[in-house]
Design a protein around this motif. Sequence first.
Motif, PDB file in Angstrom:
ATOM      1  N   HIS A  76       2.683  -4.382  -8.330  1.00  0.00           N
ATOM      2  CA  HIS A  76       2.254  -5.535  -8.167  1.00  0.00           C
ATOM      3  C   HIS A  76       0.919  -5.146  -7.310  1.00  0.00           C
ATOM      4  O   HIS A  76       1.175  -5.174  -6.077  1.00  0.00           O
ATOM      5  N   LYS A  84       1.313  -5.313  -3.320  1.00  0.00           N
ATOM      6  CA  LYS A  84       1.726  -6.509  -2.809  1.00  0.00           C
ATOM      7  C   LYS A  84       3.486  -6.347  -2.881  1.00  0.00           C
ATOM      8  O   LYS A  84       4.343  -6.691  -1.979  1.00  0.00           O
ATOM      9  N   MET A  85       3.969  -5.593  -3.989  1.00  0.00           N
ATOM     10  CA  MET A  85       5.462  -5.185  -4.451  1.00  0.00           C
ATOM     11  C   MET A  85       5.675  -4.098  -5.189  1.00  0.00           C
ATOM     12  O   MET A  85       4.896  -4.160  -6.283  1.00  0.00           O
ATOM     13  N   GLN A  86       6.554  -3.454  -5.184  1.00  0.00           N
ATOM     14  CA  GLN A  86       7.130  -2.662  -6.146  1.00  0.00           C
ATOM     15  C   GLN A  86       8.506  -3.075  -6.448  1.00  0.00           C
ATOM     16  O   GLN A  86       9.112  -3.247  -5.572  1.00  0.00           O
TER      17      GLN A  86
END
Length: 153
Positions: free
Chosen positions: A151, A86-88
């Motif tokens: 994430h 989803k995100m880093q």
Amino acid sequence: MSIIISSLKQLEQYEGQELGLSPYHTITQEQINRFADATLDHQWIHLDAERAKAESPFGGTIAHGYLTVAVLPYLWRQIAQIENLKMQVNYEIESLRFNQAVLVDSEVRLRARLLSVKDLRGIAKARIEVTLEIKDAKKPAYTGVITFLYHFL
């Protein structure tokens, strides 16, 4: 060949292991010049080849230390492809020590070892020991520990 990791559970399997080496990347004068423009750091040691050849102890221009850090995420992706995200988030750099200047046109590569993985309520906190090696040099450009938050979906 890079490692493909798609989940926290897969990431945890590599804890404590050296994950590998990136391919070499050449630090060019053009890249140094663009970094200088982006960061407003126009010191002659980075940009003035004639003056650097005559006056610097390195015999030529050198890369900004922070440029060598800035290519770290790119080189890291050559070692491990973290997918299904989803995100880093770039979370932390600790104990980073610059050991040797990177001369223009040097080839550098990243060596990475996954020190630890913590599960923060579904978010992976990965601490990675990094060494930026310079081809044909005895000492690395830097050593340190970086932390990414992943994430996963």
